[in-house]
Design an enzyme around this catalytic site. Structure first.
Site, mmCIF file in Angstrom:
data_model
loop_
_atom_site.group_PDB
_atom_site.id
_atom_site.type_symbol
_atom_site.label_atom_id
_atom_site.label_comp_id
_atom_site.label_asym_id
_atom_site.label_seq_id
_atom_site.Cartn_x
_atom_site.Cartn_y
_atom_site.Cartn_z
ATOM 1 N N GLU A 95 0.821 -1.221 0.000
ATOM 2 C CA GLU A 95 0.000 0.000 0.000
ATOM 3 C C GLU A 95 0.851 1.267 0.000
ATOM 4 O O GLU A 95 0.641 2.178 0.812
ATOM 5 C CB GLU A 95 -0.982 -0.019 1.183
ATOM 6 C CG GLU A 95 -1.969 -1.151 1.074
ATOM 7 C CD GLU A 95 -3.142 -1.091 2.056
ATOM 8 O OE1 GLU A 95 -3.136 -0.258 2.974
ATOM 9 O OE2 GLU A 95 -4.085 -1.898 1.871
ATOM 10 N N GLU A 105 -5.337 -8.185 -0.954
ATOM 11 C CA GLU A 105 -6.075 -7.917 0.295
ATOM 12 C C GLU A 105 -7.518 -7.608 -0.070
ATOM 13 O O GLU A 105 -7.778 -6.669 -0.840
ATOM 14 C CB GLU A 105 -5.491 -6.731 1.076
ATOM 15 C CG GLU A 105 -4.212 -7.051 1.815
ATOM 16 C CD GLU A 105 -3.746 -5.919 2.728
ATOM 17 O OE1 GLU A 105 -4.614 -5.200 3.270
ATOM 18 O OE2 GLU A 105 -2.524 -5.765 2.866
HETATM 19 O O1 AHR Z 1 -5.248 -6.180 6.569
HETATM 20 C C1 AHR Z 1 -5.172 -5.098 7.437
HETATM 21 C C2 AHR Z 1 -4.476 -3.889 6.829
HETATM 22 O O2 AHR Z 1 -5.253 -3.345 5.806
HETATM 23 C C3 AHR Z 1 -3.159 -4.141 6.179
HETATM 24 O O3 AHR Z 1 -2.111 -4.084 7.083
HETATM 25 C C4 AHR Z 1 -3.035 -3.016 5.202
HETATM 26 O O4 AHR Z 1 -2.270 -3.358 4.080
HETATM 27 C C5 AHR Z 1 -4.464 -2.672 4.866
HETATM 28 O O5 AHR Z 1 -4.691 -1.312 4.935
#
Ligand code: AHR
Length: 518
Positions: free
Chosen positions: A204, A322
Protein backbone atom coordinates in the site's frame (compact mmCIF):
# COMPACT_ATOMS: atom_id res chain seq x y z
CA UNK A 1 -58.43 -23.24 -41.00
CA UNK A 2 -60.90 -23.08 -38.15
CA UNK A 3 -58.17 -24.43 -35.83
CA UNK A 4 -55.72 -21.66 -36.82
CA UNK A 5 -58.33 -18.99 -36.15
CA UNK A 6 -58.96 -20.44 -32.71
CA UNK A 7 -55.23 -20.49 -31.91
CA UNK A 8 -54.73 -16.90 -33.06
CA UNK A 9 -57.72 -15.78 -30.95
CA UNK A 10 -56.31 -17.53 -27.92
CA UNK A 11 -52.87 -15.95 -28.40
CA UNK A 12 -54.47 -12.50 -28.88
CA UNK A 13 -56.38 -12.96 -25.63
CA UNK A 14 -53.19 -14.12 -23.90
CA UNK A 15 -51.41 -10.98 -25.16
CA UNK A 16 -54.15 -8.74 -23.72
CA UNK A 17 -53.95 -10.56 -20.38
CA UNK A 18 -50.16 -10.11 -20.37
CA UNK A 19 -50.51 -6.34 -20.89
CA UNK A 20 -53.05 -6.07 -18.08
CA UNK A 21 -50.82 -8.14 -15.84
CA UNK A 22 -47.86 -5.90 -16.60
CA UNK A 23 -49.83 -2.83 -15.66
CA UNK A 24 -50.64 -4.07 -12.17
CA UNK A 25 -47.76 -3.68 -9.73
CA UNK A 26 -48.20 -6.92 -7.82
CA UNK A 27 -48.25 -9.08 -10.90
CA UNK A 28 -45.24 -7.26 -12.28
CA UNK A 29 -43.44 -8.21 -9.09
CA UNK A 30 -44.52 -11.80 -9.44
CA UNK A 31 -43.20 -11.86 -12.99
CA UNK A 32 -39.92 -10.35 -11.90
CA UNK A 33 -39.41 -13.19 -9.48
CA UNK A 34 -38.29 -15.41 -12.26
CA UNK A 35 -34.69 -15.47 -13.46
CA UNK A 36 -32.72 -17.26 -16.15
CA UNK A 37 -29.10 -18.37 -16.11
CA UNK A 38 -27.60 -19.73 -19.32
CA UNK A 39 -24.43 -21.76 -19.24
CA UNK A 40 -22.29 -22.42 -22.28
CA UNK A 41 -19.08 -24.30 -21.57
CA UNK A 42 -17.62 -22.97 -24.81
CA UNK A 43 -17.89 -19.34 -23.70
CA UNK A 44 -14.73 -19.28 -21.64
CA UNK A 45 -13.22 -16.38 -19.71
CA UNK A 46 -9.97 -18.03 -18.62
CA UNK A 47 -8.39 -20.65 -16.42
CA UNK A 48 -9.06 -20.23 -12.73
CA UNK A 49 -5.77 -19.99 -10.90
CA UNK A 50 -6.12 -21.72 -7.55
CA UNK A 51 -4.07 -18.86 -6.05
CA UNK A 52 -7.24 -16.74 -6.05
CA UNK A 53 -8.16 -18.67 -2.91
CA UNK A 54 -5.06 -17.42 -1.10
CA UNK A 55 -4.82 -15.85 2.32
CA UNK A 56 -2.75 -13.42 4.33
CA UNK A 57 -1.21 -13.37 7.81
CA UNK A 58 0.15 -10.16 9.31
CA UNK A 59 1.81 -9.23 12.57
CA UNK A 60 -1.36 -7.57 13.72
CA UNK A 61 -3.44 -8.28 16.81
CA UNK A 62 -3.82 -12.01 17.45
CA UNK A 63 -3.25 -13.12 13.88
CA UNK A 64 0.25 -14.52 14.41
CA UNK A 65 0.85 -14.37 18.17
CA UNK A 66 -2.03 -16.10 19.95
CA UNK A 67 -3.46 -17.09 16.58
CA UNK A 68 -1.47 -19.43 14.39
CA UNK A 69 1.54 -19.27 16.76
CA UNK A 70 1.12 -19.93 20.45
CA UNK A 71 4.12 -21.69 22.01
CA UNK A 72 3.25 -23.25 25.34
CA UNK A 73 -0.39 -23.85 24.49
CA UNK A 74 -1.60 -27.43 24.85
CA UNK A 75 -3.19 -26.92 21.43
CA UNK A 76 0.17 -26.23 19.77
CA UNK A 77 2.73 -28.57 18.25
CA UNK A 78 6.45 -28.69 19.09
CA UNK A 79 7.08 -25.61 16.92
CA UNK A 80 4.45 -23.58 18.74
CA UNK A 81 2.02 -23.75 15.80
CA UNK A 82 -1.63 -24.13 16.75
CA UNK A 83 -2.71 -27.52 15.44
CA UNK A 84 -6.36 -26.49 15.14
CA UNK A 85 -5.36 -23.53 12.93
CA UNK A 86 -3.23 -25.79 10.77
CA UNK A 87 -6.19 -28.13 10.42
CA UNK A 88 -8.61 -25.30 9.55
CA UNK A 89 -6.16 -23.81 7.04
CA UNK A 90 -5.83 -27.19 5.37
CA UNK A 91 -9.62 -27.45 5.26
CA UNK A 92 -9.73 -24.08 3.55
CA UNK A 93 -7.33 -25.50 0.96
CA UNK A 94 -5.25 -22.32 1.07
CA UNK A 95 -2.79 -22.39 -1.84
CA UNK A 96 -0.68 -19.32 -0.95
CA UNK A 97 -0.20 -17.14 2.13
CA UNK A 98 1.09 -13.56 2.13
CA UNK A 99 3.34 -12.44 5.03
CA UNK A 100 4.43 -10.44 7.13
CA UNK A 101 2.22 -7.46 6.20
CA UNK A 102 0.33 -5.35 5.46
CA UNK A 103 1.19 -2.05 7.02
CA UNK A 104 3.47 -3.89 9.44
CA UNK A 105 5.98 -4.73 6.72
CA UNK A 106 6.77 -1.09 6.00
CA UNK A 107 8.70 -0.87 9.26
CA UNK A 108 9.89 -4.49 9.39
CA UNK A 109 13.53 -5.50 9.15
CA UNK A 110 13.60 -9.18 8.38
CA UNK A 111 17.02 -9.76 9.95
CA UNK A 112 15.43 -9.00 13.34
CA UNK A 113 13.44 -12.22 12.95
CA UNK A 114 16.16 -14.83 12.32
CA UNK A 115 18.65 -16.70 14.47
CA UNK A 116 18.39 -17.65 18.16
CA UNK A 117 15.05 -16.40 19.45
CA UNK A 118 16.47 -15.10 22.74
CA UNK A 119 18.81 -12.79 20.81
CA UNK A 120 16.11 -11.27 18.62
CA UNK A 121 15.34 -7.62 19.36
CA UNK A 122 12.04 -6.27 20.62
CA UNK A 123 10.97 -3.31 18.47
CA UNK A 124 8.17 -0.78 18.45
CA UNK A 125 5.80 -1.47 15.55
CA UNK A 126 4.53 1.89 14.38
CA UNK A 127 1.89 0.47 12.03
CA UNK A 128 -0.29 -0.92 14.80
CA UNK A 129 1.37 0.37 17.96
CA UNK A 130 2.51 -2.97 19.42
CA UNK A 131 5.81 -4.31 20.63
CA UNK A 132 7.16 -6.87 18.20
CA UNK A 133 9.40 -9.46 19.84
CA UNK A 134 10.33 -11.05 16.52
CA UNK A 135 9.98 -14.60 17.83
CA UNK A 136 8.07 -15.47 14.67
CA UNK A 137 10.21 -14.69 11.64
CA UNK A 138 11.24 -15.99 8.22
CA UNK A 139 12.19 -19.55 9.22
CA UNK A 140 9.12 -19.98 11.45
CA UNK A 141 6.82 -18.77 8.68
CA UNK A 142 8.40 -21.14 6.17
CA UNK A 143 8.10 -24.06 8.60
CA UNK A 144 4.44 -23.20 9.14
CA UNK A 145 3.86 -23.06 5.35
CA UNK A 146 5.35 -26.54 5.06
CA UNK A 147 3.03 -27.82 7.76
CA UNK A 148 -0.10 -26.43 6.10
CA UNK A 149 1.23 -27.25 2.63
CA UNK A 150 0.92 -23.80 1.22
CA UNK A 151 3.09 -21.52 -0.91
CA UNK A 152 4.79 -18.58 0.88
CA UNK A 153 4.37 -15.09 -0.56
CA UNK A 154 6.69 -12.51 1.02
CA UNK A 155 6.23 -8.77 0.96
CA UNK A 156 9.39 -6.66 1.26
CA UNK A 157 9.74 -3.41 3.16
CA UNK A 158 9.81 -0.57 0.65
CA UNK A 159 8.73 1.94 3.30
CA UNK A 160 11.65 2.24 5.73
CA UNK A 161 13.62 -0.62 4.15
CA UNK A 162 16.49 -0.55 1.67
CA UNK A 163 17.15 -2.24 -1.68
CA UNK A 164 19.95 -4.20 -0.05
CA UNK A 165 17.64 -5.56 2.63
CA UNK A 166 15.25 -6.77 -0.05
CA UNK A 167 17.85 -8.51 -2.15
CA UNK A 168 19.54 -10.01 0.92
CA UNK A 169 16.21 -11.54 1.92
CA UNK A 170 15.99 -13.24 -1.48
CA UNK A 171 19.55 -14.48 -0.99
CA UNK A 172 18.75 -15.83 2.50
CA UNK A 173 15.71 -17.67 1.19
CA UNK A 174 16.61 -18.86 -2.27
CA UNK A 175 20.37 -19.35 -2.71
CA UNK A 176 21.40 -22.90 -1.90
CA UNK A 177 24.76 -22.29 -0.20
CA UNK A 178 28.14 -20.56 -0.36
CA UNK A 179 27.07 -16.92 0.14
CA UNK A 180 26.82 -14.95 3.37
CA UNK A 181 23.02 -15.05 3.67
CA UNK A 182 22.56 -18.57 2.29
CA UNK A 183 25.09 -19.86 4.82
CA UNK A 184 23.39 -17.88 7.56
CA UNK A 185 20.13 -19.69 6.79
CA UNK A 186 21.98 -23.02 6.94
CA UNK A 187 23.52 -21.99 10.27
CA UNK A 188 19.99 -21.20 11.48
CA UNK A 189 18.99 -24.79 10.82
CA UNK A 190 17.57 -24.71 7.31
CA UNK A 191 19.87 -26.60 4.96
CA UNK A 192 17.47 -26.51 2.05
CA UNK A 193 16.62 -23.15 0.46
CA UNK A 194 13.14 -21.87 1.18
CA UNK A 195 12.47 -21.32 -2.55
CA UNK A 196 10.19 -18.34 -2.15
CA UNK A 197 8.81 -17.57 -5.60
CA UNK A 198 6.34 -14.74 -4.92
CA UNK A 199 7.57 -11.37 -3.60
CA UNK A 200 5.58 -8.18 -3.14
CA UNK A 201 7.37 -4.89 -3.75
CA UNK A 202 6.04 -3.08 -0.69
CA UNK A 203 2.57 -2.72 0.74
CA UNK A 204 0.00 0.00 0.00
CA UNK A 205 2.69 2.46 -0.95
CA UNK A 206 -0.03 4.79 -2.32
CA UNK A 207 -1.45 5.42 1.17
CA UNK A 208 -0.36 8.33 3.34
CA UNK A 209 -0.87 5.99 6.34
CA UNK A 210 2.00 3.84 5.11
CA UNK A 211 5.40 4.23 6.74
CA UNK A 212 7.66 5.55 3.99
CA UNK A 213 4.70 6.41 1.71
CA UNK A 214 5.85 7.73 -1.66
CA UNK A 215 4.31 9.36 -4.67
CA UNK A 216 3.87 7.17 -7.74
CA UNK A 217 7.05 8.41 -9.45
CA UNK A 218 9.23 7.88 -6.40
CA UNK A 219 7.74 4.48 -5.68
CA UNK A 220 8.09 3.45 -9.35
CA UNK A 221 11.78 4.36 -9.41
CA UNK A 222 12.59 2.78 -6.05
CA UNK A 223 10.63 -0.40 -6.77
CA UNK A 224 12.26 -0.74 -10.19
CA UNK A 225 15.79 -0.61 -8.80
CA UNK A 226 14.83 -2.99 -5.98
CA UNK A 227 13.24 -5.39 -8.46
CA UNK A 228 16.41 -5.45 -10.57
CA UNK A 229 18.52 -6.40 -7.55
CA UNK A 230 16.08 -9.03 -6.32
CA UNK A 231 15.88 -10.64 -9.74
CA UNK A 232 19.66 -10.38 -9.97
CA UNK A 233 19.82 -12.76 -7.00
CA UNK A 234 17.14 -15.11 -8.35
CA UNK A 235 15.75 -14.58 -11.83
CA UNK A 236 12.95 -17.07 -11.23
CA UNK A 237 11.10 -15.04 -8.62
CA UNK A 238 7.75 -13.44 -9.44
CA UNK A 239 7.24 -9.84 -8.38
CA UNK A 240 4.10 -7.99 -7.41
CA UNK A 241 3.92 -4.21 -7.79
CA UNK A 242 2.09 -2.35 -5.03
CA UNK A 243 -1.01 -1.16 -6.88
CA UNK A 244 -4.02 0.79 -5.68
CA UNK A 245 -5.42 0.71 -2.19
CA UNK A 246 -6.14 4.39 -1.69
CA UNK A 247 -9.28 5.01 -3.71
CA UNK A 248 -9.70 8.49 -2.25
CA UNK A 249 -6.73 9.56 -4.36
CA UNK A 250 -5.93 9.37 -8.06
CA UNK A 251 -5.70 5.62 -7.94
CA UNK A 252 -5.94 5.10 -11.70
CA UNK A 253 -2.95 7.32 -12.31
CA UNK A 254 -1.04 5.52 -9.55
CA UNK A 255 -1.40 2.20 -11.36
CA UNK A 256 -0.51 3.71 -14.72
CA UNK A 257 2.57 5.53 -13.43
CA UNK A 258 4.02 2.63 -11.47
CA UNK A 259 3.52 0.25 -14.39
CA UNK A 260 5.34 2.69 -16.66
CA UNK A 261 8.37 2.00 -14.47
CA UNK A 262 7.76 -1.63 -13.60
CA UNK A 263 6.22 -3.15 -16.74
CA UNK A 264 9.38 -5.07 -17.62
CA UNK A 265 9.98 -6.41 -14.13
CA UNK A 266 6.72 -7.39 -12.47
CA UNK A 267 4.41 -10.34 -13.00
CA UNK A 268 1.50 -8.91 -11.03
CA UNK A 269 0.10 -5.62 -9.87
CA UNK A 270 -1.78 -5.73 -6.58
CA UNK A 271 -5.18 -4.29 -5.74
CA UNK A 272 -6.64 -3.96 -2.25
CA UNK A 273 -10.24 -3.35 -1.30
CA UNK A 274 -12.23 -3.61 1.90
CA UNK A 275 -15.93 -3.05 2.27
CA UNK A 276 -18.45 -2.77 5.10
CA UNK A 277 -22.00 -1.92 6.04
CA UNK A 278 -21.27 1.34 7.84
CA UNK A 279 -24.65 2.93 7.23
CA UNK A 280 -26.54 -0.32 7.87
CA UNK A 281 -27.99 -0.22 4.37
CA UNK A 282 -28.33 -3.86 3.35
CA UNK A 283 -28.93 -3.34 -0.37
CA UNK A 284 -26.16 -0.80 -0.76
CA UNK A 285 -23.79 -3.12 1.09
CA UNK A 286 -24.75 -6.13 -1.03
CA UNK A 287 -23.72 -4.24 -4.16
CA UNK A 288 -20.49 -2.86 -2.71
CA UNK A 289 -18.05 -5.31 -4.30
CA UNK A 290 -19.05 -3.98 -7.70
CA UNK A 291 -16.36 -1.39 -7.04
CA UNK A 292 -13.74 -4.16 -6.88
CA UNK A 293 -14.89 -5.37 -10.30
CA UNK A 294 -14.60 -1.86 -11.69
CA UNK A 295 -11.07 -1.51 -10.28
CA UNK A 296 -10.14 -4.85 -11.90
CA UNK A 297 -11.50 -3.81 -15.32
CA UNK A 298 -9.77 -0.42 -15.23
CA UNK A 299 -6.48 -1.93 -14.08
CA UNK A 300 -6.70 -4.60 -16.78
CA UNK A 301 -6.92 -1.82 -19.38
CA UNK A 302 -3.92 -0.04 -17.88
CA UNK A 303 -1.91 -3.28 -17.89
CA UNK A 304 -2.67 -3.86 -21.58
CA UNK A 305 -1.80 -0.25 -22.44
CA UNK A 306 1.53 -0.45 -20.62
CA UNK A 307 2.38 -3.87 -22.06
CA UNK A 308 1.83 -2.48 -25.55
CA UNK A 309 4.84 -0.24 -24.94
CA UNK A 310 7.29 -3.08 -24.23
CA UNK A 311 8.76 -6.01 -26.12
CA UNK A 312 8.04 -8.43 -23.30
CA UNK A 313 5.73 -11.34 -24.11
CA UNK A 314 4.85 -12.48 -20.60
CA UNK A 315 1.59 -11.14 -19.21
CA UNK A 316 1.09 -9.03 -16.11
CA UNK A 317 -1.76 -10.21 -13.91
CA UNK A 318 -3.69 -8.76 -11.01
CA UNK A 319 -3.01 -10.04 -7.49
CA UNK A 320 -5.99 -8.91 -5.41
CA UNK A 321 -3.85 -9.51 -2.37
CA UNK A 322 -6.07 -7.92 0.30
CA UNK A 323 -9.86 -8.08 0.30
CA UNK A 324 -12.51 -8.60 2.93
CA UNK A 325 -15.26 -7.03 4.98
CA UNK A 326 -13.71 -4.74 7.59
CA UNK A 327 -15.50 -1.87 9.24
CA UNK A 328 -16.29 -2.60 12.86
CA UNK A 329 -13.14 -3.53 14.71
CA UNK A 330 -9.57 -2.32 14.84
CA UNK A 331 -8.11 -5.80 15.00
CA UNK A 332 -6.47 -5.94 18.40
CA UNK A 333 -7.39 -8.56 21.00
CA UNK A 334 -10.98 -8.15 22.16
CA UNK A 335 -11.75 -5.85 19.23
CA UNK A 336 -11.85 -8.31 16.36
CA UNK A 337 -14.35 -8.38 13.53
CA UNK A 338 -17.22 -10.80 14.19
CA UNK A 339 -18.94 -11.60 10.92
CA UNK A 340 -22.61 -12.19 10.16
CA UNK A 341 -24.54 -13.71 7.29
CA UNK A 342 -24.59 -10.58 5.14
CA UNK A 343 -20.79 -10.38 5.41
CA UNK A 344 -20.53 -13.98 4.19
CA UNK A 345 -22.72 -13.11 1.20
CA UNK A 346 -20.53 -10.13 0.39
CA UNK A 347 -17.43 -12.34 0.54
CA UNK A 348 -19.17 -14.69 -1.91
CA UNK A 349 -19.66 -11.73 -4.28
CA UNK A 350 -15.92 -10.94 -4.03
CA UNK A 351 -15.18 -14.55 -5.00
CA UNK A 352 -17.70 -14.39 -7.85
CA UNK A 353 -15.89 -11.26 -9.04
CA UNK A 354 -12.53 -13.06 -9.12
CA UNK A 355 -14.05 -15.95 -11.08
CA UNK A 356 -15.73 -13.61 -13.58
CA UNK A 357 -12.32 -11.98 -14.14
CA UNK A 358 -10.27 -15.17 -14.02
CA UNK A 359 -8.39 -14.19 -17.18
CA UNK A 360 -6.62 -11.35 -15.34
CA UNK A 361 -7.00 -12.02 -11.59
CA UNK A 362 -4.55 -14.83 -10.94
CA UNK A 363 -4.07 -14.36 -7.22
CA UNK A 364 -6.27 -13.09 -4.39
CA UNK A 365 -5.67 -13.11 -0.65
CA UNK A 366 -8.35 -12.78 1.94
CA UNK A 367 -7.18 -10.44 4.67
CA UNK A 368 -6.60 -12.13 7.05
CA UNK A 369 -6.54 -15.82 8.00
CA UNK A 370 -6.80 -15.82 11.80
CA UNK A 371 -8.62 -13.70 14.41
CA UNK A 372 -8.15 -10.07 13.32
CA UNK A 373 -10.53 -9.91 10.34
CA UNK A 374 -10.63 -13.57 9.57
CA UNK A 375 -12.50 -16.81 8.86
CA UNK A 376 -10.76 -18.70 11.70
CA UNK A 377 -11.22 -17.51 15.28
CA UNK A 378 -9.14 -18.92 18.12
CA UNK A 379 -9.66 -18.94 21.86
CA UNK A 380 -7.43 -20.44 24.53
CA UNK A 381 -9.62 -23.54 24.41
CA UNK A 382 -10.04 -24.09 20.69
CA UNK A 383 -11.22 -22.41 17.53
CA UNK A 384 -14.41 -21.88 15.54
CA UNK A 385 -15.36 -20.73 12.08
CA UNK A 386 -16.74 -17.33 11.28
CA UNK A 387 -19.51 -16.99 8.68
CA UNK A 388 -17.05 -15.95 5.96
CA UNK A 389 -15.24 -19.28 6.28
CA UNK A 390 -18.03 -21.10 4.47
CA UNK A 391 -18.13 -19.38 1.06
CA UNK A 392 -14.32 -19.38 0.89
CA UNK A 393 -14.28 -23.07 1.79
CA UNK A 394 -16.78 -23.93 -0.96
CA UNK A 395 -14.98 -21.97 -3.64
CA UNK A 396 -11.49 -23.14 -2.70
CA UNK A 397 -12.49 -26.78 -2.56
CA UNK A 398 -14.80 -26.96 -5.56
CA UNK A 399 -14.60 -24.07 -7.98
CA UNK A 400 -11.73 -25.03 -10.29
CA UNK A 401 -11.28 -25.30 -14.03
CA UNK A 402 -12.27 -22.68 -16.58
CA UNK A 403 -14.32 -19.64 -15.71
CA UNK A 404 -17.33 -19.16 -17.97
CA UNK A 405 -19.11 -16.11 -19.24
CA UNK A 406 -22.57 -16.59 -17.75
CA UNK A 407 -25.75 -15.11 -19.16
CA UNK A 408 -27.91 -13.86 -16.30
CA UNK A 409 -31.39 -12.45 -16.66
CA UNK A 410 -32.29 -11.48 -13.13
CA UNK A 411 -34.82 -9.19 -11.49
CA UNK A 412 -33.13 -6.00 -10.36
CA UNK A 413 -33.32 -3.42 -7.60
CA UNK A 414 -32.68 0.26 -7.91
CA UNK A 415 -29.69 1.73 -6.11
CA UNK A 416 -29.42 5.45 -6.78
CA UNK A 417 -29.12 5.58 -10.58
CA UNK A 418 -28.02 1.97 -11.05
CA UNK A 419 -30.02 -1.20 -11.47
CA UNK A 420 -28.49 -4.05 -9.48
CA UNK A 421 -29.41 -7.64 -10.39
CA UNK A 422 -30.59 -9.54 -7.32
CA UNK A 423 -28.62 -12.54 -8.49
CA UNK A 424 -24.84 -12.26 -8.49
CA UNK A 425 -23.51 -15.19 -10.48
CA UNK A 426 -20.33 -16.91 -11.61
CA UNK A 427 -19.76 -20.29 -13.18
CA UNK A 428 -16.93 -22.60 -14.11
CA UNK A 429 -16.39 -25.71 -16.20
CA UNK A 430 -14.28 -28.47 -14.70
CA UNK A 431 -13.20 -30.51 -17.70
CA UNK A 432 -11.58 -33.35 -15.73
CA UNK A 433 -14.75 -33.93 -13.74
CA UNK A 434 -17.08 -32.99 -16.63
CA UNK A 435 -19.11 -30.74 -14.38
CA UNK A 436 -20.24 -27.15 -14.14
CA UNK A 437 -19.90 -25.23 -10.88
CA UNK A 438 -22.51 -22.53 -10.49
CA UNK A 439 -22.24 -19.86 -7.77
CA UNK A 440 -25.29 -17.73 -7.05
CA UNK A 441 -25.79 -15.08 -4.39
CA UNK A 442 -29.43 -14.11 -4.06
CA UNK A 443 -29.24 -10.57 -2.67
CA UNK A 444 -33.01 -10.33 -2.30
CA UNK A 445 -33.60 -9.97 1.42
CA UNK A 446 -37.21 -11.15 1.35
CA UNK A 447 -37.93 -13.38 -1.62
CA UNK A 448 -36.67 -16.51 -3.22
CA UNK A 449 -35.97 -16.31 -6.92
CA UNK A 450 -37.19 -19.12 -9.13
CA UNK A 451 -34.51 -19.62 -11.76
CA UNK A 452 -34.30 -21.60 -14.97
CA UNK A 453 -30.79 -22.90 -15.37
CA UNK A 454 -30.23 -23.61 -19.03
CA UNK A 455 -27.37 -25.41 -20.72
CA UNK A 456 -26.49 -24.03 -24.12
CA UNK A 457 -23.98 -26.75 -24.91
CA UNK A 458 -24.78 -30.37 -24.13
CA UNK A 459 -27.04 -31.53 -21.35
CA UNK A 460 -27.02 -31.73 -17.59
CA UNK A 461 -27.12 -35.30 -16.47
CA UNK A 462 -26.93 -36.78 -13.00
CA UNK A 463 -27.21 -35.82 -9.38
CA UNK A 464 -26.38 -32.16 -8.78
CA UNK A 465 -24.79 -31.37 -5.41
CA UNK A 466 -26.18 -28.28 -3.74
CA UNK A 467 -24.35 -26.35 -1.02
CA UNK A 468 -26.02 -23.41 0.60
CA UNK A 469 -24.82 -20.77 3.05
CA UNK A 470 -27.81 -19.19 4.74
CA UNK A 471 -29.52 -18.57 8.07
CA UNK A 472 -32.77 -17.09 9.38
CA UNK A 473 -31.54 -13.55 9.78
CA UNK A 474 -28.95 -11.60 7.79
CA UNK A 475 -27.44 -10.41 11.10
CA UNK A 476 -26.93 -13.97 12.41
CA UNK A 477 -23.38 -14.56 13.62
CA UNK A 478 -21.36 -17.56 14.71
CA UNK A 479 -19.63 -17.99 18.04
CA UNK A 480 -17.69 -20.63 19.94
CA UNK A 481 -21.04 -21.78 21.37
CA UNK A 482 -23.13 -21.82 18.20
CA UNK A 483 -22.63 -21.90 14.45
CA UNK A 484 -25.80 -20.26 13.12
CA UNK A 485 -24.37 -19.66 9.67
CA UNK A 486 -22.88 -22.64 7.93
CA UNK A 487 -23.26 -24.77 4.83
CA UNK A 488 -26.33 -26.92 4.27
CA UNK A 489 -26.19 -29.68 1.72
CA UNK A 490 -28.77 -30.98 -0.74
CA UNK A 491 -29.15 -32.89 -3.98
CA UNK A 492 -31.26 -32.63 -7.10
CA UNK A 493 -31.48 -34.94 -10.06
CA UNK A 494 -31.02 -33.10 -13.33
CA UNK A 495 -31.45 -34.43 -16.83
CA UNK A 496 -31.72 -32.46 -20.04
CA UNK A 497 -30.96 -28.95 -21.19
CA UNK A 498 -32.47 -27.17 -18.23
CA UNK A 499 -33.75 -27.42 -14.70
CA UNK A 500 -35.34 -25.04 -12.24
CA UNK A 501 -33.97 -24.06 -8.89
CA UNK A 502 -35.30 -21.58 -6.33
CA UNK A 503 -32.57 -19.56 -4.71
CA UNK A 504 -33.72 -18.65 -1.18
CA UNK A 505 -33.69 -15.07 0.08
CA UNK A 506 -30.29 -13.81 1.32
CA UNK A 507 -28.33 -16.92 0.42
CA UNK A 508 -25.22 -18.09 -1.35
CA UNK A 509 -25.66 -21.34 -3.28
CA UNK A 510 -23.12 -23.47 -5.09
CA UNK A 511 -24.54 -26.10 -7.44
CA UNK A 512 -22.17 -28.67 -8.86
CA UNK A 513 -23.89 -29.98 -11.98
CA UNK A 514 -22.74 -33.14 -13.74
CA UNK A 515 -22.78 -32.94 -17.53
CA UNK A 516 -23.83 -35.62 -19.98
CA UNK A 517 -21.31 -37.10 -22.39
CA UNK A 518 -20.80 -35.04 -25.54
O1 AHR B 1 -5.25 -6.18 6.57
C1 AHR B 1 -5.17 -5.10 7.44
C2 AHR B 1 -4.48 -3.89 6.83
O2 AHR B 1 -5.25 -3.35 5.81
C3 AHR B 1 -3.16 -4.14 6.18
O3 AHR B 1 -2.11 -4.08 7.08
C4 AHR B 1 -3.04 -3.02 5.20
O4 AHR B 1 -2.27 -3.36 4.08
C5 AHR B 1 -4.46 -2.67 4.87
O5 AHR B 1 -4.69 -1.31 4.94
Amino acid sequence: MKKITLISRISFLYGVIQIIVCLTGDQLLAQNDHARIKIDIERQVGEIDKMIYGNFVEHLGRCIYGGLYEPGSSLSDKNGFRKDVIQATKELNVPIVRWPGGNFVSGYHWEDGIGPVEKRPVRMDLAWGYRENNSFGTDEFIDWCHEVQTEPYFCVNLGTGTMDEARNWVEYCNIEKGTYYADLRIKNGHKQPHKVIYWGLGNEMDGSWQMGHKNAEDYGKFALETAKLMKGIDKNIKLVASGSSNYGGDWINWNRTILEYLKDQVDFISLHNYTGNRSNNYYEYMASTRFAEKAIKITEGIIQAELSKTKRNEPIYIAFDEYNVWYRAKGEEGNEEIYNLEDALVVATYLNTFIRNANIVKMANMAQLVNVIAPIFTTKEGSWYQTIFYPLYLFANNCHGTALETFVDSPVYQLKDTQIPYLDVSSAFNKEKNEVILNVVNRDKERLIITDIISQFGIFDGEAEIYQVNSKDIKDQNSAAKLLVKTNKGKQNVKGANFTYSFPAHSYTMIIIPLGSR
